[in-house]
Scaffold this active site. Structure first.
Site, PDB file in Angstrom:
ATOM      1  N   ASP A 265      43.786  35.334  36.753  1.00  4.78           N
ATOM      2  CA  ASP A 265      45.179  35.307  36.308  1.00  4.78           C
ATOM      3  C   ASP A 265      45.736  36.562  36.208  1.00  4.78           C
ATOM      4  O   ASP A 265      47.123  36.559  35.624  1.00  4.78           O
ATOM      5  CB  ASP A 265      45.115  34.283  34.951  1.00  4.78           C
ATOM      6  CG  ASP A 265      44.884  33.024  35.035  1.00  4.78           C
ATOM      7  OD1 ASP A 265      45.226  32.409  35.844  1.00  4.78           O
ATOM      8  OD2 ASP A 265      44.244  32.306  34.190  1.00  4.78           O
TER       9      ASP A 265
ATOM     10  N   LYS B  97      48.162  28.615  42.503  1.00  3.89           N
ATOM     11  CA  LYS B  97      48.468  28.432  41.050  1.00  3.89           C
ATOM     12  C   LYS B  97      49.813  28.047  40.827  1.00  3.89           C
ATOM     13  O   LYS B  97      50.271  27.415  41.633  1.00  3.89           O
ATOM     14  CB  LYS B  97      48.371  30.204  40.546  1.00  3.89           C
ATOM     15  CG  LYS B  97      47.005  30.752  40.923  1.00  3.89           C
ATOM     16  CD  LYS B  97      45.775  29.973  40.026  1.00  3.89           C
ATOM     17  CE  LYS B  97      45.347  30.206  38.766  1.00  3.89           C
ATOM     18  NZ  LYS B  97      44.539  29.852  38.101  1.00  3.89           N
TER      19      LYS B  97
ATOM     20  N   ARG C 231      51.021  33.009  44.220  1.00  4.26           N
ATOM     21  CA  ARG C 231      51.155  34.378  43.393  1.00  4.26           C
ATOM     22  C   ARG C 231      51.124  35.400  44.576  1.00  4.26           C
ATOM     23  O   ARG C 231      51.665  36.622  44.378  1.00  4.26           O
ATOM     24  CB  ARG C 231      50.211  34.329  42.631  1.00  4.26           C
ATOM     25  CG  ARG C 231      50.576  33.639  41.103  1.00  4.26           C
ATOM     26  CD  ARG C 231      49.833  33.624  40.125  1.00  4.26           C
ATOM     27  NE  ARG C 231      50.252  32.969  39.040  1.00  4.26           N
ATOM     28  CZ  ARG C 231      49.695  32.440  38.177  1.00  4.26           C
ATOM     29  NH1 ARG C 231      48.322  32.861  37.922  1.00  4.26           N
ATOM     30  NH2 ARG C 231      50.081  31.925  36.927  1.00  4.26           N
TER      31      ARG C 231
END
Length: 438
Positions: free
Chosen positions: A320, A347, A351
């Site tokens: 993350d 995600k 990303r």
């Protein structure tokens, strides 16, 4: 200033100084309210993240018959109903943007006597769910997805679950957790092994709630038929939220900040190792433990960063935090190489593509590949960034704006409220040049 505004204008502010308190950990908050609901007795949760994702999970358990009190924004008192006390909901259960909530709930709801439907927002409705529904089906669950494996999840109750030995093809704490939670209701033992160790929040917290569970990096097992005992949980500050200030202080000259009581789960802190490889000045102090989770204060001072090859072994421990790392790489001298991170493509947004496109818009050369990228450090210029409604992309480019030669406009920032309500005001107070525009 509200995070629901349409876009931000980010530009150079001042060096970051002082002490910051980051909101509670999202992963721990999800699990705390979930496990407290399934426990026998009443649990108090302090430091609960008052974000949209965690509110969605709490609201779902209220729909399932659990009484949850809110004495303050960061507190919850949960009157548990036991593992067999959930009640049939009156309609679909809306997880909002919370992939954690949906995947873990799938494991719990698969074992209930009633049918249920899990739905999510537009972003969550595009995310892959077969990685969870397939192993649950091996246990005897009946869960339907859309034809492409995405939500909604239609869970058929009344199924007798059997424990399994599951070798997960993906390194995902959410998949592992869904299987373990279903295992609480299954006959026999359930064990999960992973290709790489992932975060062990579920294992640590189940243990805190009295469940006998054996776990080590990459392995976990428990036997079915156990009950959870109510316990009080102090939620540490969210490392993924702290990551944006860790990177900002590392790259903004003159910065010296201390982040208080940040959760340092060893399966979560790959970013610290990566930044230290790049020359960051990060010192840990006041180590303690909150609810089975290690915490510490982090003092971060500016240091010139240099590009580095990020070891693939760190990837699951910082999945993350890559948007923030990409900004650090853009500000570093030399090249930073990321590999083994294909999970970033599924995600809240793709990303890898979103960060590569955004950095290029600011003048940084990025060579994108299927499972990573090479970021060539350089000078960040002006530009307009599309966050694709992804909270972590939005916050990453708010940091990038602090080194911009002009201004950075970050569009579609409303979803920042899912994980970090108040980010913009905290950032402003720390020294960011950041303003909201309709």
């Amino acid at each position: 200033m509200s995070n629901s505004t349409q876009h931000w204008i980010a530009q150079r502010g001042t060096a970051l100084q002082g002490s910051l308190t980051i909101p509670g950990d999202k992963s721990v908050s999800h699990r705390a309210v979930m496990f407290a609901a399934l426990a026998d007795g009443t649990s108090k949760i302090d430091g609960f993240l008052e974000g949209e994702d965690t509110r969605s999970t709490a609201a779902i358990f209220a729909q399932l018959g659990v009484r949850i009190e809110t004495p303050s924004a960061s507190q919850r008192i949960v009157h548990g109903v036991g593992v067999d006390g959930l009640q049939p909901p009156q309609g679909p259960l809306d997880c909002g943007n919370a992939g954690t909530g949906m995947r873990l709930l799938a494991g719990v709801l698969a074992a209930q006597r009633f049918d249920s439907v899990l739905v999510g927002d537009a972003s969550l409705s595009k995310r892959p769910m077969r990685r969870v529904t397939d192993p649950l089906a091996q246990m005897g669950a009946r869960i339907e997805t859309e034809s492409d494996g995405t939500p909604p999840l239609r869970v058929h109750g009344g199924q007798a679950l059997q424990g399994i030995t599951f070798a997960s093809p993906v390194a995902s704490a959410q998949v592992k957790s869904a299987v373990l939670l279903a295992g609480l209701y299954a006959t026999g033992e359930t064990s999960v092994s992973e290709p790489h160790p992932t975060r062990d929040y579920t294992e640590r917290m189940l243990s805190a709630f009295g469940v006998e569970i054996a776990f080590s990096p990459g392995q976990a097992r428990l036997r079915g038929g156990q009950r959870l005992r109510a316990t009080d949980i102090a939620v540490p500050a969210d490392f993924s939220s702290a990551a944006f200030f860790i990177v900002a202080a590392s790259i903004i000259p003159g910065s010296d900040v201390t982040l208080r009581a940040v959760g340092l789960n060893p399966r979560r802190t790959g970013l610290l190792a990566a930044l230290r490889l790049m020359g960051a000045d990060i010192v840990e102090d006041n180590h303690a433990e909150h609810g089975g989770e290690p915490v510490a204060d982090l003092r971060v001072r500016y240091a010139p960063l240099r590009g580095a090859q990020i070891p693939e072994a760190l990837v699951p421990d910082m999945i993350d935090e890559f948007p923030a790392l990409f900004v650090a790489a853009a500000a570093a001298r030399g090249d930073t190489v990321v590999s083994g991170a294909a999970e970033l493509r599924v995600k809240e947004s793709d990303r890898l593509a979103a960060m590569a496109t955004g950095l290029r818009a600011l003048g940084i050369v990025v060579d994108e590949k299927p499972d990573g990228a090479t970021i060539h450090g350089g000078t960040l210029g002006s530009g307009v960034i599309e966050s694709h409604g992804d909270h972590r992309i939005a916050m990453a480019f708010a940091i990038a704006g602090q080194l911009s030669t002009g201004t950075v406009q970050v569009n579609d920032v409303a979803n920042v409220a899912t994980s970090f309500p108040g980010f913009d005001s905290l950032a402003q107070g720390a020294g960011f040049g950041l303003s909201a525009r309709p």
